[in-house]
Scaffold this motif. Structure first.
Motif, PDB file in Angstrom:
ATOM      1  N   HIS A 199      46.612  36.334  41.716  1.00  0.00           N
ATOM      2  CA  HIS A 199      45.972  35.999  40.365  1.00  0.00           C
ATOM      3  C   HIS A 199      46.741  35.284  39.442  1.00  0.00           C
ATOM      4  O   HIS A 199      46.556  34.257  38.762  1.00  0.00           O
ATOM      5  CB  HIS A 199      45.487  37.216  39.804  1.00  0.00           C
ATOM      6  N   LEU A 225      39.602  36.372  45.021  1.00  0.00           N
ATOM      7  CA  LEU A 225      38.890  36.793  45.813  1.00  0.00           C
ATOM      8  C   LEU A 225      38.701  35.824  46.931  1.00  0.00           C
ATOM      9  O   LEU A 225      38.725  36.465  47.994  1.00  0.00           O
ATOM     10  CB  LEU A 225      37.683  37.021  45.000  1.00  0.00           C
ATOM     11  N   LEU A 229      40.889  44.691  46.088  1.00  0.00           N
ATOM     12  CA  LEU A 229      40.003  43.941  45.007  1.00  0.00           C
ATOM     13  C   LEU A 229      38.835  44.525  44.821  1.00  0.00           C
ATOM     14  O   LEU A 229      38.274  44.634  43.591  1.00  0.00           O
ATOM     15  CB  LEU A 229      40.251  42.401  45.032  1.00  0.00           C
ATOM     16  N   TRP A 272      31.962  36.851  36.604  1.00  0.00           N
ATOM     17  CA  TRP A 272      33.040  37.423  35.625  1.00  0.00           C
ATOM     18  C   TRP A 272      32.170  37.502  34.163  1.00  0.00           C
ATOM     19  O   TRP A 272      32.780  38.176  33.548  1.00  0.00           O
ATOM     20  CB  TRP A 272      34.190  36.312  35.607  1.00  0.00           C
ATOM     21  N   SER A 274      40.588  35.249  38.922  1.00  0.00           N
ATOM     22  CA  SER A 274      39.971  36.125  39.671  1.00  0.00           C
ATOM     23  C   SER A 274      38.908  35.638  40.565  1.00  0.00           C
ATOM     24  O   SER A 274      39.182  36.310  41.726  1.00  0.00           O
ATOM     25  CB  SER A 274      38.981  36.997  38.674  1.00  0.00           C
ATOM     26  N   HIS A 309      36.708  43.847  39.323  1.00  0.00           N
ATOM     27  CA  HIS A 309      36.439  42.936  40.380  1.00  0.00           C
ATOM     28  C   HIS A 309      35.623  43.340  41.302  1.00  0.00           C
ATOM     29  O   HIS A 309      35.099  42.572  42.211  1.00  0.00           O
ATOM     30  CB  HIS A 309      37.670  42.480  41.157  1.00  0.00           C
ATOM     31  N   LEU A 347      32.567  41.141  41.036  1.00  0.00           N
ATOM     32  CA  LEU A 347      32.638  39.807  41.354  1.00  0.00           C
ATOM     33  C   LEU A 347      32.924  39.677  42.723  1.00  0.00           C
ATOM     34  O   LEU A 347      32.320  38.786  43.544  1.00  0.00           O
ATOM     35  CB  LEU A 347      34.028  39.363  40.692  1.00  0.00           C
TER      36      LEU A 347
END
Length: 216
Positions: free
Chosen positions: A95, A134, A152, A186, A130, A158, A161
């Motif tokens: 990230h 992922l 995550l 997000w 983010s 997260h 997400l």
């Protein structure tokens, strides 16, 4: 990116490229992280090259305030919480490297932007980092390394997400669409969006006070 000041570091230890000469436990922790990043990012030239061409200084801190990590563009330095699990530290390091990449592309907020525009750019950069982390974690999972994705998906900021990403990729099998779904999700997390917005505005006002700049 750093959205707020971090006074009172405790146990901050850093290692610079080529990340050799690790002697302390913390320095060896950084060295292990670097080795993992180089392997994990091998399929992604733009991020892999960040570890080869002008790589950032990487630090671990015993204590951070309200965050797990941040990137300082002015010092070209990544700082991560020392006590993160190896899997989550790796995910968060990806990230933060995305933030390094954003800075290299010139995506950081221009000083001439208004406070509101600065905050909105900051939110977009966070959503992007983010979503990208992922996407990389999902592809690591597909290569038989699920730990980064699992870390995550279990991380409160997260979880939603990851669910959005997984739902989309299982339906469309399109990594770009799934990354876009995570990006959009997000913004649906009110507490996350609002906390970054307030922190970005606070940092903007701090810079105004320090530089005596006029509002734009």
């Amino acid at each position: 990116l750093r959205a707020e000041a971090q006074p009172g570091f405790e146990g901050l230890q850093c290692l610079s490229s080529p990340y050799d000469g690790a002697q302390t436990t913390q320095e060896r922790q950084i060295r292990t992280l670097v080795e993992w990043l180089r392997a994990a990012l091998a399929p992604y030239p733009p991020l892999r090259e960040l570890m080869e061409v002008d790589p950032p200084e990487i630090c671990v801190a015993e204590r951070l305030f309200g965050i797990q990590a941040y990137y300082e563009p002015e010092n070209h330095r990544m700082v991560l919480r020392e006590t993160l699990s190896p899997a989550l530290m790796g995910a968060i390091a990806v990230h933060e490297l995305r933030h390094v990449h954003q800075a290299r592309l010139g995506a950081c907020p221009n000083p001439d932007l208004s406070m509101d525009a600065t905050a909105r750019v900051t939110l977009a950069m966070e959503a992007d980092a983010s979503a990208v982390s992922l996407a990389i974690a999902w592809e690591l999972r597909a290569r038989g390394e699920p730990a980064t994705w699992d870390a995550l998906a279990a991380w409160p900021s997260h979880t939603v997400l990851a669910q959005a990403f997984e739902t989309e990729i299982l339906e469309s099998h399109d990594i770009a669409l799934a990354t876009g779904a995570a990006f959009a999700a997000w913004y649906d997390i009110d507490w996350l969006r609002e906390s970054y917005y307030v922190a970005a505005c606070s940092a903007y006002l701090d810079r105004e006070d320090e530089t005596h700049a006029l509002p734009r």
